[in-house]
Design a protein around this motif. Structure first.
Motif, PDB file in Angstrom:
ATOM      1  N   SER A  39       0.820  -1.216   0.000  1.00 17.29           N
ATOM      2  CA  SER A  39       0.000   0.000   0.000  1.00 17.29           C
ATOM      3  C   SER A  39       0.851   1.262   0.000  1.00 17.29           C
ATOM      4  N   VAL A  40       2.091   1.159   0.463  1.00 25.74           N
ATOM      5  CA  VAL A  40       3.002   2.306   0.485  1.00 25.74           C
ATOM      6  C   VAL A  40       3.900   2.308  -0.747  1.00 25.74           C
ATOM      7  N   GLU A  41       4.522   1.151  -1.034  1.00 27.28           N
ATOM      8  CA  GLU A  41       5.420   1.082  -2.186  1.00 27.28           C
ATOM      9  C   GLU A  41       5.589  -0.347  -2.669  1.00 27.28           C
ATOM     10  N   GLU A  42       5.910  -0.495  -3.953  1.00 24.98           N
ATOM     11  CA  GLU A  42       6.183  -1.787  -4.545  1.00 24.98           C
ATOM     12  C   GLU A  42       7.471  -2.379  -3.976  1.00 24.98           C
ATOM     13  N   THR A  43       7.657  -3.665  -4.161  1.00 23.57           N
ATOM     14  CA  THR A  43       8.914  -4.297  -3.767  1.00 23.57           C
ATOM     15  C   THR A  43      10.046  -3.748  -4.630  1.00 23.57           C
ATOM     16  N   PRO A  44      11.308  -3.877  -4.182  1.00 20.23           N
ATOM     17  CA  PRO A  44      12.415  -3.244  -4.921  1.00 20.23           C
ATOM     18  C   PRO A  44      12.504  -3.627  -6.388  1.00 20.23           C
ATOM     19  N   LEU A  45      12.400  -4.924  -6.719  1.00 13.54           N
ATOM     20  CA  LEU A  45      12.528  -5.342  -8.113  1.00 13.54           C
ATOM     21  C   LEU A  45      11.342  -4.880  -8.952  1.00 13.54           C
ATOM     22  N   GLY A  69       5.047   0.422  12.541  1.00  8.01           N
ATOM     23  CA  GLY A  69       6.017   1.272  11.869  1.00  8.01           C
ATOM     24  C   GLY A  69       6.850   0.466  10.890  1.00  8.01           C
ATOM     25  N   PHE A  70       7.468   1.144   9.933  1.00 12.16           N
ATOM     26  CA  PHE A  70       8.264   0.452   8.924  1.00 12.16           C
ATOM     27  C   PHE A  70       9.377   1.362   8.416  1.00 12.16           C
ATOM     28  N   LEU A  71      10.444   0.727   7.930  1.00 12.57           N
ATOM     29  CA  LEU A  71      11.594   1.442   7.386  1.00 12.57           C
ATOM     30  C   LEU A  71      12.224   0.569   6.312  1.00 12.57           C
ATOM     31  N   ARG A  72      12.643   1.200   5.227  1.00 11.69           N
ATOM     32  CA  ARG A  72      13.256   0.435   4.124  1.00 11.69           C
ATOM     33  C   ARG A  72      14.323   1.276   3.427  1.00 11.69           C
ATOM     34  N   ILE A  73      15.392   0.597   3.017  1.00  9.39           N
ATOM     35  CA  ILE A  73      16.458   1.250   2.262  1.00  9.39           C
ATOM     36  C   ILE A  73      16.774   0.388   1.038  1.00  9.39           C
ATOM     37  N   ASP A  74      16.655   0.972  -0.161  1.00  8.80           N
ATOM     38  CA  ASP A  74      17.050   0.323  -1.417  1.00  8.80           C
ATOM     39  C   ASP A  74      18.247   1.067  -1.988  1.00  8.80           C
ATOM     40  N   LYS A 122      23.547   6.690  -9.713  1.00  2.97           N
ATOM     41  CA  LYS A 122      23.187   5.685  -8.718  1.00  2.97           C
ATOM     42  C   LYS A 122      22.218   6.309  -7.713  1.00  2.97           C
ATOM     43  N   SER A 123      21.399   5.468  -7.081  1.00  6.76           N
ATOM     44  CA  SER A 123      20.383   6.030  -6.192  1.00  6.76           C
ATOM     45  C   SER A 123      20.237   5.202  -4.927  1.00  6.76           C
ATOM     46  N   THR A 124      19.841   5.883  -3.852  1.00  8.03           N
ATOM     47  CA  THR A 124      19.484   5.244  -2.587  1.00  8.03           C
ATOM     48  C   THR A 124      18.110   5.751  -2.187  1.00  8.03           C
ATOM     49  N   LEU A 125      17.171   4.811  -2.051  1.00  6.00           N
ATOM     50  CA  LEU A 125      15.792   5.143  -1.701  1.00  6.00           C
ATOM     51  C   LEU A 125      15.559   4.835  -0.230  1.00  6.00           C
ATOM     52  N   LEU A 126      15.020   5.804   0.492  1.00  4.77           N
ATOM     53  CA  LEU A 126      14.672   5.643   1.904  1.00  4.77           C
ATOM     54  C   LEU A 126      13.169   5.808   2.058  1.00  4.77           C
ATOM     55  N   ILE A 127      12.516   4.814   2.684  1.00  7.66           N
ATOM     56  CA  ILE A 127      11.072   4.831   2.920  1.00  7.66           C
ATOM     57  C   ILE A 127      10.817   4.610   4.404  1.00  7.66           C
ATOM     58  N   GLY A 128       9.938   5.397   4.990  1.00  5.23           N
ATOM     59  CA  GLY A 128       9.595   5.210   6.388  1.00  5.23           C
ATOM     60  C   GLY A 128       8.199   5.718   6.672  1.00  5.23           C
ATOM     61  N   GLY A 129       7.583   5.206   7.738  1.00  2.00           N
ATOM     62  CA  GLY A 129       6.255   5.673   8.070  1.00  2.00           C
ATOM     63  C   GLY A 129       5.664   4.991   9.283  1.00  2.00           C
ATOM     64  N   ILE A 130       4.490   5.470   9.667  1.00  2.00           N
ATOM     65  CA  ILE A 130       3.725   4.931  10.792  1.00  2.00           C
ATOM     66  C   ILE A 130       2.361   4.482  10.271  1.00  2.00           C
ATOM     67  N   ASP A 131       1.904   3.323  10.724  1.00  2.00           N
ATOM     68  CA  ASP A 131       0.647   2.738  10.285  1.00  2.00           C
ATOM     69  C   ASP A 131      -0.354   2.771  11.433  1.00  2.00           C
ATOM     70  N   PHE A 132      -1.433   3.550  11.262  1.00  2.00           N
ATOM     71  CA  PHE A 132      -2.494   3.629  12.260  1.00  2.00           C
ATOM     72  C   PHE A 132      -3.703   2.828  11.761  1.00  2.00           C
ATOM     73  N   THR A 133      -4.115   1.824  12.504  1.00  2.00           N
ATOM     74  CA  THR A 133      -5.300   1.050  12.168  1.00  2.00           C
ATOM     75  C   THR A 133      -6.526   1.789  12.688  1.00  2.00           C
ATOM     76  N   MET A 134      -7.323   2.334  11.769  1.00  2.00           N
ATOM     77  CA  MET A 134      -8.486   3.121  12.146  1.00  2.00           C
ATOM     78  C   MET A 134      -9.679   2.234  12.494  1.00  2.00           C
ATOM     79  N   PHE A 160       6.961   8.785   4.096  1.00  2.00           N
ATOM     80  CA  PHE A 160       7.787   9.614   3.222  1.00  2.00           C
ATOM     81  C   PHE A 160       8.662   8.720   2.349  1.00  2.00           C
ATOM     82  N   GLU A 161       9.029   9.256   1.192  1.00  2.00           N
ATOM     83  CA  GLU A 161       9.999   8.610   0.313  1.00  2.00           C
ATOM     84  C   GLU A 161      11.059   9.642  -0.043  1.00  2.00           C
ATOM     85  N   ALA A 162      12.308   9.258   0.077  1.00  2.00           N
ATOM     86  CA  ALA A 162      13.416  10.154  -0.236  1.00  2.00           C
ATOM     87  C   ALA A 162      14.434   9.396  -1.078  1.00  2.00           C
TER      88      ALA A 162
END
Length: 344
Positions: free
Chosen positions: A131-137, A267-272, A294-306, A316-318
């Protein structure tokens, strides 16, 4: 137009009634999901995109599952999404995402039609935040999440520690017809090291048109519990491209984690990291990458179950870039978002 109106009527009736799956007789079921964002591009290597903001649907699914018998079942899934290229402004139109017939017994399955590929099924389940982002490949277009062909999956031993997923497909995602003589062969083999640790090796060979072919290998290690998932992968792809363009060799590594913070918060965090510029980076939907660094992708966030199956996810994505061949460094991409994810 009639099909669009019919689908819209179904979606509206489902939204009004409840956030729940709808039974169709004793053996049929309609379900769906949606990913929607408010996004804001605060910085970008393409300065013309800076300041862009707004609401969009990245994906809507409408799925019909039917149990034919104890051994056979079928699925039809329609997908609707925005273009995500920051240029096209058009109404969403449905396309066929899944259309398969499945035979299964206690340990094995065979699927015929458009079905999920072995390329990153396990990675997707471990990552858990499509729901936030696709897998790296998938994000970097190393492969597609769907293909049209024949697939087999299951377990090789009674303890269900050795598992496989293989497929022979057209190599053109969920397109309805073959357009060349080549085929794509995919195989993933995983082993459950312990109750929590799993390792998978994957490879494919895609025979494209005009004497082009791509080969991919991937290794993945995952740790999975009820409250914590961690994954790490490395993949290499060789693209044989005859002519003036020449061959391309792409390497990518990724590490990610997601964890439960409380009963209704995660919560979640990812670095590609792409070790090579992606020549098709500018064509990546919703988050185009520079194609010459070359690129480095950083993804992070908080998941609130409503509520049940309703999630509000500030994230965020950076993207940070290395130097180009000319010695310059593209400006970083910074995209804060508020994602609404719900199933029905």
């Amino acid at each position: 137009m009639k099909l669009k109106a019919f689908l819209l009527l179904i979606l509206c009736s489902l939204a009004i009634s409840a956030v729940a799956q709808v039974k169709i007789g004793d053996k049929g079921e309609i379900s769906g999901l949606a990913y929607s964002d408010y996004y804001w591009i605060t910085s970008n290597h393409n300065e013309s995109l800076e300041g862009n903001n707004g609401f969009w649907f990245r994906r809507i699914y409408l799925t019909y599952d039917h149990e034919v018998s104890q051994s056979f079942s079928t699925r039809l899934r329609l997908e609707m999404n925005g273009e995500g290229d920051f240029v096209t402004s058009a109404k969403m139109a449905p396309i066929v995402k899944d259309a398969w017939l499945k035979w299964e017994n206690n340990r094995h399955e065979i699927l015929a039609g458009i079905s999920p590929t072995p390329t990153f099924s396990l990675v997707k389940d471990t990552w858990g935040y499509r729901s936030v982002e696709e897998t790296p490949l998938n994000l970097q277009n190393f492969g597609s999440s769907r293909d049209f062909g024949i697939a087999g999956k299951g377990t090789l031993d009674e303890d269900e520690r050795w598992n496989y997923h293989g497929m022979v497909g057209n190599g053109h995602s969920n397109n309805a017809a073959e357009i060349n003589q080549g085929k794509k062969i995919m195989l993933a083999l995983s082993y459950q090291l312990t109750e929590r640790w799993i390792v998978e090796l994957y490879g494919d060979w895609n025979d494209l048109s005009d004497e082009q072919y791509w080969t991919t290998v991937q290794g993945f290690l995952g740790y999975r519990t009820e409250d914590l998932n961690v994954g790490a992968l490395y993949a290499y792809q060789h693209r044989n491209l005859p002519g003036l363009i020449g061959d391309a060799n792409l390497d990518i590594a990724s590490i990610f984690a997601r964890a439960s913070i409380s009963q209704k918060t995660g919560g979640f965090l990812r670095i590609d990291h792409m070790f090579d510029p992606n020549p098709a980076g500018e064509d990546i939907n919703y988050i185009p990458f520079s194609n010459n660094a070359k690129s480095t992708l950083l993804i992070g966030g908080i998941d609130f179950t409503m509520d049940t199956d309703i999630h509000l996810i500030p994230n965020f994505e950076a993207v940070f870039y290395g130097e180009t061949f000319t010695g310059t460094m593209p400006k970083s991409d910074l995209i804060p978002r508020l994602t609404l994810y719900y199933q029905f």
